[in-house]
Design a protein around this motif. Structure first.
Motif, short mmCIF file in Angstrom:
data_model
loop_
_atom_site.label_atom_id
_atom_site.label_comp_id
_atom_site.label_asym_id
_atom_site.label_seq_id
_atom_site.Cartn_x
_atom_site.Cartn_y
_atom_site.Cartn_z
N HIS A 1 0.59 -3.10 -14.75
CA HIS A 1 1.11 -1.71 -14.45
C HIS A 1 -0.24 -1.14 -14.53
N CYS A 2 -1.03 -1.11 -15.41
CA CYS A 2 -2.57 -0.54 -15.25
C CYS A 2 -3.12 -0.64 -14.27
N THR A 3 -2.89 -2.02 -13.69
CA THR A 3 -4.31 -1.76 -12.71
C THR A 3 -4.07 -1.73 -11.32
N VAL A 4 -2.64 -0.73 -10.74
CA VAL A 4 -2.13 -1.18 -9.67
C VAL A 4 -2.35 0.77 -9.19
N TYR A 5 -3.21 0.71 -7.83
CA TYR A 5 -3.34 1.78 -7.69
C TYR A 5 -3.66 1.62 -5.84
N THR A 6 -2.84 2.24 -5.25
CA THR A 6 -2.49 2.26 -4.24
C THR A 6 -3.48 3.52 -3.02
N PRO A 7 -4.29 3.71 -2.65
CA PRO A 7 -5.18 4.51 -1.98
C PRO A 7 -4.66 5.51 -0.87
N SER A 8 -4.33 6.42 -0.82
CA SER A 8 -3.46 7.12 0.24
C SER A 8 -3.84 7.35 2.05
N GLY A 9 -4.78 5.80 2.10
CA GLY A 9 -5.45 5.99 3.41
C GLY A 9 -4.52 6.45 4.84
N ASN A 10 -4.71 6.96 5.19
CA ASN A 10 -3.91 7.28 6.74
C ASN A 10 -3.50 5.56 7.34
N LYS A 11 -2.71 5.46 7.77
CA LYS A 11 -2.60 4.20 8.19
C LYS A 11 -1.72 4.32 9.85
N GLY A 12 -1.85 3.78 10.65
CA GLY A 12 -1.04 4.30 11.93
C GLY A 12 -1.07 5.13 12.71
N LEU A 13 -0.75 5.76 13.15
CA LEU A 13 -0.77 6.80 14.09
C LEU A 13 -1.20 8.69 12.98
N VAL A 14 -1.60 9.33 13.12
CA VAL A 14 -2.04 10.19 12.06
C VAL A 14 -2.32 11.74 13.20
N TYR A 15 -1.82 12.57 13.11
CA TYR A 15 -1.93 13.95 13.15
C TYR A 15 -3.04 14.18 12.66
N PHE A 16 -3.51 15.30 13.93
CA PHE A 16 -5.09 16.07 13.66
C PHE A 16 -4.87 17.16 12.45
N TYR A 17 -3.69 17.06 12.22
CA TYR A 17 -3.77 18.21 11.22
C TYR A 17 -4.05 18.02 9.97
N THR A 18 -3.84 16.09 9.88
CA THR A 18 -3.52 15.76 8.60
C THR A 18 -4.85 15.12 8.33
N TYR A 19 -5.31 14.61 9.54
CA TYR A 19 -7.48 14.48 9.31
C TYR A 19 -7.70 15.66 9.02
N LEU A 20 -7.71 17.30 9.28
CA LEU A 20 -8.20 18.15 8.78
C LEU A 20 -7.83 18.68 7.39
N LYS A 21 -6.47 18.16 6.84
CA LYS A 21 -6.01 17.60 6.02
C LYS A 21 -7.36 16.95 4.37
N ASP A 22 -7.33 15.82 4.98
CA ASP A 22 -8.06 15.36 4.51
C ASP A 22 -9.51 15.33 4.37
N LEU A 23 -9.59 16.02 5.80
CA LEU A 23 -11.26 16.37 5.21
C LEU A 23 -11.55 17.29 4.59
N LEU A 24 -10.58 18.37 4.28
CA LEU A 24 -10.74 19.57 3.11
C LEU A 24 -10.79 19.28 2.20
N SER A 25 -10.13 18.16 1.96
CA SER A 25 -9.15 18.12 0.46
C SER A 25 -9.70 16.79 -0.44
N GLY A 26 -10.48 15.55 0.50
CA GLY A 26 -11.13 14.40 -0.11
C GLY A 26 -9.85 13.53 0.03
N THR A 27 -8.78 12.88 0.87
CA THR A 27 -8.18 12.55 0.62
C THR A 27 -8.08 12.29 2.15
N GLY A 28 -6.47 11.34 1.72
CA GLY A 28 -6.19 10.08 2.99
C GLY A 28 -7.71 9.15 3.58
N PHE A 29 -8.22 9.52 4.44
CA PHE A 29 -9.53 8.62 5.04
C PHE A 29 -10.57 8.37 4.26
#
Length: 636
Positions: free
Chosen positions: A120-148
């Motif tokens: 259970h210590c080796t489980v890691y699922t990054p929050s990379g965006n998959k499929g159709l993604v809204y521009f708002y989500t891209y902007l949030k990821d760009l500012l916070s370093g999450t997602g893609f």
């Protein structure tokens, strides 16, 4: 100092003939040695002269110095350090990882699964965006370093390769990652030490004798090789600001010497009261950041999978986005408000301009660097908190932080982005509107505020704060120096335009020789404080078992003894001997003896210099006495 007048053609010819005649009597080896030495010296001088012309922002810095004083260069002189750090990390960490993953240059890689680790210590699922993604989500990821961005080479979690093979060459990526971290810290340390020693020499010369400083500026401060009128005007303004600073300090020294006992008691009581207020402000900042970080970590883990467009834009999600950025916002507000309070309070403490800037810098540097420390302490308290046996087996909170290094890198990334946004916003929405109001509005309150002064202390704080974030964050985000380089490159031109168009010279200028040295000392404090969280992260906190190059090690430091075990037995004994107390204690004693020797040598040189000064004074008095006697004899 003034340059020597050029030799005439006849004098040059006689000098050349003398050198040639002297060379004839030398042996072949000495002739070759002298010729090689001259050629090497000539090449080095030409390279040094060429590099001065290729120096970035050379003309811009000299233009700024001419208008705002030579102390301004303290702010712009060390912006390219991040570029060197980026080249180092990219060459030894990012580039080998990329080319081995894509098989470039006939390269391969190997991933070794962690041994003796719970599944259970080796489980890691990054929050990379998959499929159709809204521009708002891209902007949030760009500012916070999450997602893609979380799954790119920007962050620690991307580097999961244990070994890369380039033909028959084996490349140990975990060891290279750790050594590159030590290398950029050591490089930064040596660079700051070198520049601090140069500034210390100038500061020591200035503090030795005030009269000598005046003489150097008045009689030897002009460069007679200047032929351009603009360059001459800039040099004239720089000397003017230096003399103005000296006169201001002399005036304050005389004022301090004339204080009565009652005035001293009043000023000391006021300073104690102001320092109590400063401590209260610092305590409030630290507590606010701690509570904001804990609240953000406890309330920002909200999943957006399955949400519709309307749900994404509803108030709850926006509130969660604000909670995610809450630590960066609180730190930015503390960094903006606290220096304003300190700059206001320092006016009532009645210090000299140089000491006033130093004390304000130390207070503001402490609050900014301590803010980063409080943020990291809050994160580590959450990362290390384990309430179950499964969590204890991993050594960290694997449920909330399966890859805690990436989480820390994201916080450093957000601080860098927010710092840039704040600097840009203040320049565009505060400095320029203020310039327009002062220029076109004749109201007394507006004219009383006047133009913005370029306060070196505030701008140096921005550099020290941003550079400390870069030093800490580079281990968790290897490409963060590239972002910092682009950030400072843009900020330079923003600050330049703001300086020329919206700012006025400081009413109380500072001396460049002392400011350059002190600013580098402050930067050195930031680097030393960066060692602490990095040392704890590398040697104390267990590394993530689900991501990063140190998945197979309990801590990042364990890659070093593991690598040493692969060396030959003789080399292992030598390295263990160097790391033992039997070697460390004598080595420390030898270093102390060498240090005491150089201290004694410096003291002897200082006494010789003082004796030479006394002799010069006596010689000048004897000459003056002789001139007076000759004048009196001529009169009679």
């Amino acid at each position: 100092p003034a340059r020597e007048y050029p030799l005439s053609i006849a004098e040059k010819r006689r000098l050349r003939d003398w050198q040639q005649a002297d060379t004839k009597y030398l042996s072949g080896w000495k002739q070759w040695k002298r010729t090689s030495s001259k050629s090497l010296k000539k090449v080095l001088n030409e390279v040094k002269e060429l590099s001065s012309y290729l120096e970035l922002w050379r003309h811009d810095i000299h233009s700024i110095e001419g208008k705002f004083g030579t102390g301004i260069q303290s702010y712009f002189s060390f912006l390219l350090l991040n570029l060197i750090i980026f080249i180092l990390m990219f060459t030894f960490v990012t580039f080998p990882s990329i080319i081995s993953k894509y098989g470039i240059f006939n390269s391969t890689f190997a991933k070794i699964p962690p041994q003796n680790t719970e599944p259970h210590c080796t489980v890691y699922t990054p929050s990379g965006n998959k499929g159709l993604v809204y521009f708002y989500t891209y902007l949030k990821d760009l500012l916070s370093g999450t997602g893609f961005l979380e799954v790119t080479s920007l962050f620690y979690g991307y580097y999961t390769i244990d070994t890369a093979w380039f033909s028959v060459l084996r490349y140990n990526l975990p060891l290279a990652y750790l050594l590159a971290t030590f290398a950029y810290l050591a490089l930064s340390f040596l660079w700051i030490i070198k520049r601090s020693v140069e500034g210390f020499k100038q500061n020591l010369v200035h503090d030795e004798d005030q009269f000598q400083s005046y003489c150097n500026k008045v009689f030897a401060g002009w460069d007679f090789c200047i032929t351009d009128p603009n360059a001459a005007r800039l040099k004239h303004r720089s000397l003017q600001y230096e003399l103005q600073t000296d006169l201001e300090e002399e005036r304050l020294k005389r004022k301090i010497a004339d204080r009565t006992v009652k005035e001293k008691l009043r000023i000391y009581s006021l300073r104690i009261f102001i320092n109590i207020i400063v401590i209260a402000v610092l305590s409030g900042c630290f507590y606010s950041i701690y509570r904001a970080t804990v609240f953000s970590q406890e309330n920002s883990n909200v999943s957006i999978s399955g949400m519709t467009l309307g749900q994404i834009h509803n108030m709850n999600f926006q509130a969660n986005l604000l909670v995610q950025y809450l630590p960066s916002i609180v730190i930015t507000l503390a960094n903006f408000i606290a220096p304003q309070i300190f700059s206001f309070l320092i006016r009532f403490e009645d210090y000299s301009p140089a000491f006033e800037i130093r004390l304000t810098l130390m207070r503001c540097v402490f609050v900014r660097l301590a803010n980063i420390g409080v943020l990291l302490f809050s994160l580590w308290s959450q990362i290390s908190y384990c309430a179950t046996d499964e969590c204890t087996a991993c050594g960290y909170n694997y449920e909330l932080y399966p890859c805690w290094e990436t989480e820390v890198g994201q916080e450093m990334y957000k601080l860098t982005i927010f710092d840039f946004i704040i600097i840009l916003a203040v320049t565009l929405f505060v400095d320029f509107p203020r310039k327009l109001l002062v220029t076109h509005c004749s109201c007394k309150p507006v004219q009383w505020c006047g133009l913005q002064e370029f306060r070196i202390s505030d701008n140096v704080l921005e550099i020290v704060y941003g550079q400390t974030i870069c030093w800490i964050g580079t281990f968790f985000s290897p490409l963060l120096p590239a972002i910092a380089t682009i950030k400072y490159f843009i900020i330079f031109y923003i600050k330049k335009i703001s300086l020329i168009r919206t700012c006025k010279p400081a009413a109380r200028p500072i001396r460049a020789s002392s400011s350059n040295f002190f600013f580098l000392v402050v930067l050195l404090i930031g680097l030393v404080l960066a060692f602490i969280p990095l040392g704890i992260s590398i040697a104390h906190i267990p590394s993530s078992k689900a991501c990063g190059p140190f998945r197979s090690f309990n801590t990042s430091w364990e890659v070093v003894p593991d690598t040493v075990l692969g060396f030959p037995t003789g080399l292992q004994k030598v390295l263990h001997g160097i790391a033992s107390e039997a070697f460390a204690v004598p080595f420390f004693m030898v270093i102390c003896l060498i240090m005491f020797y150089f201290m004694a040598l410096a003291g002897a040189h200082k006494r010789v210099v003082e004796q030479l000064r006394e002799q010069l004074v006596m010689e000048s008095r004897d000459k003056l006495f002789l001139i007076r006697k000759i004048t009196e004899a001529q009169r009679h």
